[in-house]
Design a protein around this motif. Structure first.
Motif, PDB file in Angstrom:
ATOM      1  N   THR A  37       0.841  -1.205   0.000  1.00 21.10           N
ATOM      2  CA  THR A  37       0.000   0.000   0.000  1.00 21.10           C
ATOM      3  C   THR A  37       0.869   1.244   0.000  1.00 21.10           C
ATOM      4  N   LYS A  38       1.879   1.260   0.849  1.00 20.74           N
ATOM      5  CA  LYS A  38       2.776   2.421   0.926  1.00 20.74           C
ATOM      6  C   LYS A  38       3.588   2.581  -0.353  1.00 20.74           C
ATOM      7  N   LEU A  39       4.117   1.476  -0.857  1.00 21.81           N
ATOM      8  CA  LEU A  39       4.956   1.522  -2.049  1.00 21.81           C
ATOM      9  C   LEU A  39       4.159   1.964  -3.276  1.00 21.81           C
ATOM     10  N   SER A  40       2.981   1.390  -3.462  1.00 16.34           N
ATOM     11  CA  SER A  40       2.179   1.686  -4.650  1.00 16.34           C
ATOM     12  C   SER A  40       1.376   2.978  -4.521  1.00 16.34           C
ATOM     13  N   GLN A  41       1.202   3.443  -3.301  1.00 21.37           N
ATOM     14  CA  GLN A  41       0.377   4.611  -2.985  1.00 21.37           C
ATOM     15  C   GLN A  41      -1.079   4.389  -3.384  1.00 21.37           C
ATOM     16  N   TYR A  42      -1.466   3.124  -3.398  1.00 18.45           N
ATOM     17  CA  TYR A  42      -2.856   2.765  -3.672  1.00 18.45           C
ATOM     18  C   TYR A  42      -3.501   2.429  -2.330  1.00 18.45           C
ATOM     19  N   VAL A  43      -4.239   3.379  -1.801  1.00 23.13           N
ATOM     20  CA  VAL A  43      -4.737   3.256  -0.428  1.00 23.13           C
ATOM     21  C   VAL A  43      -6.262   3.160  -0.382  1.00 23.13           C
ATOM     22  N   GLY A  44      -6.838   2.420  -1.308  1.00 23.40           N
ATOM     23  CA  GLY A  44      -8.284   2.240  -1.299  1.00 23.40           C
ATOM     24  C   GLY A  44      -8.750   1.693   0.044  1.00 23.40           C
ATOM     25  N   LYS A  45      -9.873   2.194   0.511  1.00 23.24           N
ATOM     26  CA  LYS A  45     -10.411   1.800   1.816  1.00 23.24           C
ATOM     27  C   LYS A  45     -10.572   0.285   1.924  1.00 23.24           C
ATOM     28  N   HIS A  46     -10.937  -0.365   0.831  1.00 18.95           N
ATOM     29  CA  HIS A  46     -11.128  -1.816   0.854  1.00 18.95           C
ATOM     30  C   HIS A  46      -9.818  -2.575   1.103  1.00 18.95           C
ATOM     31  N   HIS A  47      -8.679  -1.878   1.012  1.00 19.03           N
ATOM     32  CA  HIS A  47      -7.380  -2.501   1.322  1.00 19.03           C
ATOM     33  C   HIS A  47      -6.850  -2.092   2.691  1.00 19.03           C
ATOM     34  N   THR A  48      -7.393  -1.060   3.279  1.00 14.10           N
ATOM     35  CA  THR A  48      -6.839  -0.526   4.527  1.00 14.10           C
ATOM     36  C   THR A  48      -7.768  -0.683   5.723  1.00 14.10           C
ATOM     37  N   VAL A  49      -8.994  -1.133   5.485  1.00  9.94           N
ATOM     38  CA  VAL A  49      -9.963  -1.350   6.564  1.00  9.94           C
ATOM     39  C   VAL A  49     -10.395  -2.817   6.507  1.00  9.94           C
ATOM     40  N   PRO A  50     -10.353  -3.533   7.627  1.00  8.62           N
ATOM     41  CA  PRO A  50     -10.713  -4.958   7.588  1.00  8.62           C
ATOM     42  C   PRO A  50     -12.201  -5.176   7.340  1.00  8.62           C
ATOM     43  N   ASN A  51     -12.510  -6.368   6.794  1.00 11.45           N
ATOM     44  CA  ASN A  51     -13.911  -6.738   6.601  1.00 11.45           C
ATOM     45  C   ASN A  51     -14.485  -7.274   7.919  1.00 11.45           C
ATOM     46  N   GLU A  95     -10.351  -9.430   8.069  1.00 13.41           N
ATOM     47  CA  GLU A  95      -9.393  -9.712   7.007  1.00 13.41           C
ATOM     48  C   GLU A  95      -9.202  -8.442   6.167  1.00 13.41           C
ATOM     49  N   TYR A  96      -8.021  -8.305   5.597  1.00 13.40           N
ATOM     50  CA  TYR A  96      -7.728  -7.193   4.702  1.00 13.40           C
ATOM     51  C   TYR A  96      -7.602  -7.730   3.284  1.00 13.40           C
ATOM     52  N   MET A  97      -8.230  -7.056   2.339  1.00 13.17           N
ATOM     53  CA  MET A  97      -8.137  -7.457   0.941  1.00 13.17           C
ATOM     54  C   MET A  97      -6.785  -7.017   0.386  1.00 13.17           C
ATOM     55  N   VAL A 103      -8.486 -11.648  -2.853  1.00 11.58           N
ATOM     56  CA  VAL A 103      -7.573 -12.406  -2.008  1.00 11.58           C
ATOM     57  C   VAL A 103      -7.380 -11.600  -0.735  1.00 11.58           C
ATOM     58  N   TYR A 104      -7.410 -12.284   0.388  1.00 16.33           N
ATOM     59  CA  TYR A 104      -7.271 -11.620   1.684  1.00 16.33           C
ATOM     60  C   TYR A 104      -5.989 -12.070   2.365  1.00 16.33           C
ATOM     61  N   THR A 105      -5.470 -11.207   3.241  1.00 11.21           N
ATOM     62  CA  THR A 105      -4.304 -11.580   4.024  1.00 11.21           C
ATOM     63  C   THR A 105      -4.618 -12.899   4.725  1.00 11.21           C
ATOM     64  N   GLY A 106      -3.668 -13.784   4.717  1.00 12.43           N
ATOM     65  CA  GLY A 106      -3.856 -15.095   5.333  1.00 12.43           C
ATOM     66  C   GLY A 106      -4.308 -16.176   4.375  1.00 12.43           C
ATOM     67  N   ASP A 107      -4.787 -15.817   3.174  1.00 13.94           N
ATOM     68  CA  ASP A 107      -5.181 -16.826   2.184  1.00 13.94           C
ATOM     69  C   ASP A 107      -3.929 -17.469   1.581  1.00 13.94           C
ATOM     70  N   ALA A 108      -3.913 -18.785   1.511  1.00 15.88           N
ATOM     71  CA  ALA A 108      -2.835 -19.492   0.799  1.00 15.88           C
ATOM     72  C   ALA A 108      -3.222 -19.546  -0.678  1.00 15.88           C
TER      73      ALA A 108
END
Length: 127
Positions: free
Chosen positions: A25-39, A43-45, A77-82
């Motif tokens: 997120t920091k590197l790409s500067q793509y900070v969409g809420k769906h990536h920075t707020v958990p469901n 989980e974070y997308m 895909v969410y954090t923790g998904d294999a």
């Protein structure tokens, strides 16, 4: 230099962490809420392009310069998904003294759900 084998499928499995998601997120500067707020499951997308780094592993492993990449993002895909990438070398053709590879891939969750697929076209960095 190791050469890719036509018809062979290479696989790699990875679980992206929250820290990696935050770093991307920091590197790409793509900070969409769906990536920075958990469901609701806490989980974070992951960003699609973070997930897309999984099949690109093959290019780095075999020193292939990709000149075309197509990604079809099928499911989140969410954090923790294999996630497992199955990357198949479909063909290799000599053109002007260089080997041009056509590579297809499919990335799946543990339950078999396809989350990402696409193609790569590339040449070895040095040939």
């Amino acid at each position: 230099m190791e050469v890719l084998e036509v018809g062979k499928t290479y696989t790699k499995t990875r679980v992206f962490t929250l820290e990696e998601n935050d770093d991307f997120t920091k590197l790409s500067q793509y900070v969409g809420k769906h990536h920075t707020v958990p469901n609701e499951d806490d989980e974070y997308m992951n960003q699609g392009l973070l997930t897309a780094t999984l099949p690109t592993w093959l290019g780095g492993e075999y020193n292939i310069i990709m000149y075309r990449m197509e990604f079809n993002f099928r499911r989140p895909v969410y954090t923790g998904d294999a996630i497992t990438a199955a990357i198949t070398v479909d063909s290799a053709e000599k053109k002007k003294g260089r080997t041009h590879y056509h590579i297809s891939f499919e990335c799946t969750k543990e339950d078999g759900t396809v989350v990402l697929d696409g193609i790569f076209l590339g040449v070895p960095f040095e040939e």
